[in-house]
Design an enzyme around this catalytic site. Structure first.
Site, PDB file in Angstrom:
ATOM      1  N   HIS A 225      -5.315 -18.931  21.809  1.00 32.76           N
ATOM      2  CA  HIS A 225      -4.973 -18.332  23.107  1.00 32.76           C
ATOM      3  C   HIS A 225      -4.535 -16.886  22.828  1.00 32.76           C
ATOM      4  O   HIS A 225      -4.005 -16.592  21.751  1.00 32.76           O
ATOM      5  CB  HIS A 225      -3.809 -19.141  23.689  1.00 32.76           C
ATOM      6  CG  HIS A 225      -3.411 -18.795  25.083  1.00 32.76           C
ATOM      7  ND1 HIS A 225      -2.598 -17.731  25.383  1.00 32.76           N
ATOM      8  CD2 HIS A 225      -3.686 -19.390  26.263  1.00 32.76           C
ATOM      9  CE1 HIS A 225      -2.394 -17.684  26.681  1.00 32.76           C
ATOM     10  NE2 HIS A 225      -3.043 -18.676  27.251  1.00 32.76           N
TER      11      HIS A 225
ATOM     12  N   ASP B  15       1.126 -23.536  17.361  1.00 28.59           N
ATOM     13  CA  ASP B  15       1.241 -23.355  18.806  1.00 28.59           C
ATOM     14  C   ASP B  15       0.943 -24.706  19.473  1.00 28.59           C
ATOM     15  O   ASP B  15      -0.197 -25.128  19.590  1.00 28.59           O
ATOM     16  CB  ASP B  15       0.240 -22.284  19.269  1.00 28.59           C
ATOM     17  CG  ASP B  15       0.215 -22.129  20.775  1.00 28.59           C
ATOM     18  OD1 ASP B  15       1.016 -22.800  21.464  1.00 28.59           O
ATOM     19  OD2 ASP B  15      -0.614 -21.344  21.281  1.00 28.59           O
TER      20      ASP B  15
ATOM     21  N   GLN C  31      -0.436 -26.752  24.213  1.00 29.61           N
ATOM     22  CA  GLN C  31      -1.285 -27.779  24.816  1.00 29.61           C
ATOM     23  C   GLN C  31      -0.985 -29.161  24.256  1.00 29.61           C
ATOM     24  O   GLN C  31      -0.924 -30.142  25.000  1.00 29.61           O
ATOM     25  CB  GLN C  31      -2.768 -27.449  24.601  1.00 29.61           C
ATOM     26  CG  GLN C  31      -3.257 -26.252  25.383  1.00 29.61           C
ATOM     27  CD  GLN C  31      -3.179 -26.457  26.891  1.00 29.61           C
ATOM     28  OE1 GLN C  31      -3.262 -27.578  27.396  1.00 29.61           O
ATOM     29  NE2 GLN C  31      -3.003 -25.382  27.618  1.00 29.61           N
TER      30      GLN C  31
ATOM     31  N   LYS D  28       4.135 -26.657  31.052  1.00 30.49           N
ATOM     32  CA  LYS D  28       3.029 -27.587  30.772  1.00 30.49           C
ATOM     33  C   LYS D  28       3.574 -28.975  30.437  1.00 30.49           C
ATOM     34  O   LYS D  28       2.881 -29.967  30.595  1.00 30.49           O
ATOM     35  CB  LYS D  28       2.162 -27.072  29.623  1.00 30.49           C
ATOM     36  CG  LYS D  28       1.481 -25.731  29.932  1.00 30.49           C
ATOM     37  CD  LYS D  28       0.460 -25.348  28.894  1.00 30.49           C
ATOM     38  CE  LYS D  28       0.230 -23.860  28.797  1.00 30.49           C
ATOM     39  NZ  LYS D  28      -0.637 -23.298  29.838  1.00 30.49           N
TER      40      LYS D  28
ATOM     41  N   CYS E 220      -7.853 -17.220  28.924  1.00 33.28           N
ATOM     42  CA  CYS E 220      -7.014 -16.470  27.981  1.00 33.28           C
ATOM     43  C   CYS E 220      -7.450 -16.732  26.541  1.00 33.28           C
ATOM     44  O   CYS E 220      -6.602 -16.817  25.631  1.00 33.28           O
ATOM     45  CB  CYS E 220      -5.526 -16.806  28.146  1.00 33.28           C
ATOM     46  SG  CYS E 220      -4.862 -16.242  29.697  1.00 33.28           S
TER      47      CYS E 220
END
Ligand SMILES: Cc1ncc(COP(=O)(O)O)c(C=O)c1O
Length: 412
Positions: free
Chosen positions: A129, A206, A209, A232, A370
């Site tokens: 991202h 990261d 998600q 999220k 993104c």
């Protein structure tokens, strides 16, 4: 055991916890399939936010009065919940930030910037991202360091051997996504951590998600930094998480300066507060943290294993639905993936797809998500993306399929 959990997962009961899902859009029941952008919030999170402002509101860590203590307990209690959710070893390792983007910038500025020398390298992957690219570009440009990118193949899988080859003597940090927001690919993060740590290179994962689709255990994973974003995780916007290994955080200078992050201040010199407060300058997003605490409680009450199995089943079903539509091509077909259905339709711009399905009440996202370098790598300008959460159903994927048939009728 897994079947038991799966049986216990009752999607209709889950849906009833999300008031927004009862809405109609353009006269049709809302089918919300834009979860990778942000998820909807269960009532328990909304209640926590209301309770905070109706009964607990005061500034934290500063007051001797009753309400300040109530607010402080609720804020620090939320940290403990988040710590348990990620199985971190200590509350000192959980920093509240604004979002995943800020968490990554914090590490880039407070960890990497003082360490990077001209010619050093930061290693990321081809499926990041923008928020796990640009902070590294900024810090590399300033320090004369180089950004290296481990490639992915046509299915959207990281090429692990190439990754290992790029892990060189000058690599000072690895920053890789746990799960791609554009493709759904789940990266082999345990292997990545093992390879990097064997060379003494710290790793940031990261988890923006991954964290709301699968259980994450930061101690088992062994990464130095793990990043998540509250909105999220079924929590409020404006609240993010940075897990950092305590020894790393201790050795880092502060990111932002101001109130709360100090132990003492004189005009000549200031000293820093203990962890995690050293990295939380100013009045924090108190209700955001409390809302996030309620959200991770909720996820755990539903059960991560049952939720993940439900979403995997939906992913397989949704893939079938989409592949049965003439002209649809799936983008991102990694063998290990979760909850993302990215696709293009021959001759129809993704933006037109999104606009027409919206008229049928179906919310999907279109664009580069993104992740412009992912689009460049695959030679496409954009995709349409349906992304799943725990409350989605097969019927909703059928509604997406029906809406896509309408798109083809209009443009075909
Ligand atoms: C993989 C990934 N990383 C980082 C982010 C950034 O999250 P935020 O905008 O909440 O900081 C996102 C958001 O879409 C994401 O999907």
């Amino acid at each position: 055991m897994a079947t038991e959990t799966l049986k216990a997962f009752d999607v209709q009961r889950v849906r009833a916890d999300f008031p927004i899902l009862g809405q109609q859009v353009h006269g049709r029941p809302l089918v919300y399939l834009d979860n990778a952008a942000t998820t909807q919030k269960p009532q328990i999170v909304l209640d926590a936010l209301t309770r905070y402002y109706t009964a607990q509101n005061a500034n934290v860590h500063r007051g001797v009065h009753h309400l300040s203590q109530v607010a402080t307990e609720a804020y620090d209690g939320a940290r403990t919940k988040v710590r348990c959710f990620f199985n971190a070893g200590s509350d000192r390792e959980i920093i509240f930030t604004r979002n995943a983007t800020e968490s990554i910038n914090l590490v880039a500025q407070a960890y990497a910037r003082p360490k990077l020398q001209p010619g050093d390298e930061v290693l990321i992957s081809a499926m990041e991202h923008h928020s796990n690219i640009v902070p590294w570009q900024l810090v590399c440009a300033e320090r004369g360091a180089h950004l290296r990118v481990a490639p992915m193949d046509d299915r959207g899988e990281l090429m692990l051997e190439e990754f290992e080859r790029l892990l060189g003597e000058r690599t000072r940090i690895v920053a890789v996504t746990h799960m791609s927001n554009a493709l759904g690919t789940i990266n082999p993060v345990a292997d990545i951590v093992r390879m990097a740590r064997a060379r003494n290179v710290p790793v940031l994962i990261d988890g923006s998600q991954a964290a709301y689709h699968m259980p994450v255990d930061v101690q088992a994973l062994g990464a130095d930094f793990y990043v998540a974003t509250g909105h999220k995780l079924y929590g409020p916007t404006g609240i993010g998480v940075l897990y950092g290994r305590e020894s790393r955080l201790e050795a880092m200078p502060p990111f932002l300066g101001g109130g709360d992050m100090i132990a003492s201040v004189t005009f000549e010199k200031s000293t820093w507060n203990e962890l995690p407060y050293k990295f939380e300058a100013g009045t924090p997003h108190i209700e955001g943290a409390i809302g996030l605490g309620a959200a991770v409680d909720y996820i755990q009450s539903v059960g991560l294993d049952g939720m993940a199995a439900h979403e995997q089943e939906l992913l397989a079903y949704g893939t079938q639905v989409l592949e049965a539509i003439p002209g649809v091509r799936m983008i991102g077909t990694a063998r290990r993936k979760a909850s993302i259905l990215s696709f293009v339709i021959d001759g129809i711009h993704p933006h037109d797809i999104g606009t027409i399905v919206d008229r049928e009440g179906v919310a999907i996202r279109t664009g580069h998500h993104c992740a412009q370098p992912v689009m460049d790598r695959l030679g496409i300008p954009a995709t349409a993306r349906a992304s799943l959460a725990m409350y989605n159903t097969r019927e909703e994927l059928d509604a997406l399929g029906a809406a896509l048939h309408k798109v083809i009728e209009v443009f075909g």
